[in-house]
Scaffold this motif. Sequence first.
Motif, short mmCIF file in Angstrom:
data_model
loop_
_atom_site.label_atom_id
_atom_site.label_comp_id
_atom_site.label_asym_id
_atom_site.label_seq_id
_atom_site.Cartn_x
_atom_site.Cartn_y
_atom_site.Cartn_z
N HIS A 303 -29.90 4.07 9.01
CA HIS A 303 -28.66 4.75 9.39
C HIS A 303 -27.63 4.35 8.34
O HIS A 303 -27.57 3.11 8.10
CB HIS A 303 -28.27 4.59 10.71
N ILE A 304 -26.64 5.20 7.84
CA ILE A 304 -25.36 4.65 7.15
C ILE A 304 -24.11 5.02 8.02
O ILE A 304 -24.07 5.96 8.49
CB ILE A 304 -25.14 5.51 5.72
N TRP A 305 -23.37 4.05 8.43
CA TRP A 305 -22.33 3.99 9.22
C TRP A 305 -20.98 3.73 8.54
O TRP A 305 -21.05 2.88 7.61
CB TRP A 305 -22.40 2.82 10.55
N ASP A 306 -19.87 4.41 8.80
CA ASP A 306 -18.60 4.23 7.79
C ASP A 306 -17.73 4.03 8.62
O ASP A 306 -17.44 4.22 9.74
CB ASP A 306 -18.40 5.56 7.43
N VAL A 307 -16.90 2.87 8.07
CA VAL A 307 -15.86 2.25 8.96
C VAL A 307 -14.65 3.35 9.18
O VAL A 307 -13.99 3.29 10.18
CB VAL A 307 -15.01 1.05 7.97
N SER A 308 -14.47 4.00 8.28
CA SER A 308 -13.57 5.31 8.77
C SER A 308 -13.77 6.10 9.84
O SER A 308 -13.04 6.47 10.64
CB SER A 308 -13.34 5.97 7.38
N MET A 309 -15.14 6.29 9.95
CA MET A 309 -15.60 7.31 11.43
C MET A 309 -15.43 6.20 12.44
O MET A 309 -15.08 6.81 13.60
CB MET A 309 -17.08 7.62 11.01
N ALA A 310 -15.47 5.11 12.45
CA ALA A 310 -15.47 4.08 13.40
C ALA A 310 -14.10 4.25 14.15
O ALA A 310 -13.80 4.27 15.26
CB ALA A 310 -15.80 2.64 13.08
N SER A 311 -13.06 4.04 13.24
CA SER A 311 -11.72 4.28 13.49
C SER A 311 -11.15 5.39 14.06
O SER A 311 -10.45 5.53 14.89
CB SER A 311 -10.69 3.66 12.25
N SER A 312 -11.79 6.58 13.52
CA SER A 312 -11.42 7.94 13.97
C SER A 312 -12.10 8.16 15.21
O SER A 312 -11.63 9.40 16.08
CB SER A 312 -11.52 9.00 12.80
#
Length: 474
Positions: A303-312
């Motif tokens: 999996h690739i997780w993105d910080v921007s998606m975590a905040s949104s």
Amino acid sequence: MDAGSHSISSEKSSRYVAPRPPLQEAGSRPYMPSLSTASRNPSAKCYGDRFIPDRSAMDMDMAHYLLTEPRKDKENAAASPAKEAYRKLLAEKILNNRTRILSFRNKPPEPESILTELRADAASIQAKPAKQRRYIPQSAERTLDAPELVDDYYLNLLDWGSSNVLSIALGNSVYLWDATNSSTSELVTVDEDNGPVTSVSWAPDGRHIAVGLNSSDVQLWDTSSNRLLRTMRGVHDSRVGSLAWNNNILTTGGMDGKIVNNDVRIRNHVVQTYQGHQQEVCGLKWSGSGQQLASGGNDNLLHIWDVSMASSMPSAGRTQWLHRLEDHLAAVKALAWCPFQSNLLASGGGGSDRCIKFWNTHTGACLNSIDTGSQVCSLVWNKNERELLSSHGFAQNQLTLWKYPSMVKMAELTGHTSRVLFTAQSPDGLTVASAAADETLRFWNVFGAPEAPKTATKGSHTGMFNNSNHIHIR
């Protein structure tokens, strides 16, 4: 019209231009086909009643030689075969296969500018010294004993901090080895209820270290004072086998399949939970920018997780992955972000997969896949060159150095007698430490020129790393 016929007509016109008679149709003069073999265009007409050789285009010495050569051949008929062969070879080289006596036009001039540039380029290439191939030592610079090292592919028991101190978990204990003076100290030994130690990871400051336990607890230690700062409980339901730092955020991965971001500065440390794996999380790595997290699991998923998606998407404290990559056919533990291309990730699969894959983490595309022939346990990028080091299991238990992106093998480092489970890179990027199931810890100068051998003085070191190359950690 090609260059040959153009040069003939242009030269004739430059020598003599006959006045055209008045009141005549164009082209009424008798047509005489050109005898020049250079003209391949039948529509190109050359008017005139004869061809006169151009003396300025003729080599008189060559013409004299060609005229007198048959006579000399008769005179030298009795010459030996060797002399005859030499004469023919000499004529071929000097005459350059020229056999014509008369010449009707000058040869076109050589493009001096192009030839000059080509000669200059060739001279510069020849003058440029070839890049000397880096010497790669085939044997370990140092070998240390590591008894009670847990032979478990899914754990992460070795790390090298920015302060040049290496940490290794052996059974229920964590030891620190200072690379600057080869001194060793014991950081902690946990009791049987909490052990064994299942993961270690240095914070970016090189002073604090996180220790994951089989009991699901995570401890945070200050190594400068050997003091336990805090114990984080209840984050996971089972052992914590993977850890990764992103500044003050400690990311933990457990056998329960959960990935949790913990802010170690605050009391309520759980700030984000990633749920995408159905089995144990055995690989965790933050990108150099700290914007993306790669996670690999025993469910063969990456999996690739993105910080921007975590905040949104903070709802329910869970985050949707950016990419779910299902190409591997076995557990994904080995993960390494490229130091010279921020969106390039290398991943390695277990025994049923044996592949190193390269990913564009912006698009999720698989850029390349190489079958290594054995279980891929860990991956380390060279910080200074485009090279990748992989460690493997059965059958060779080797470390392999690859040239990127061609993935040509540059070296295979052997010495371990069992699978090379863990690797860690020194802060300067030149040395790699490897820990294997054969309970040895080896140091390889794989990314840099070997240092001059140092003469060891008896009694120069005290503690557990004293004596010879083979030293015990207890």
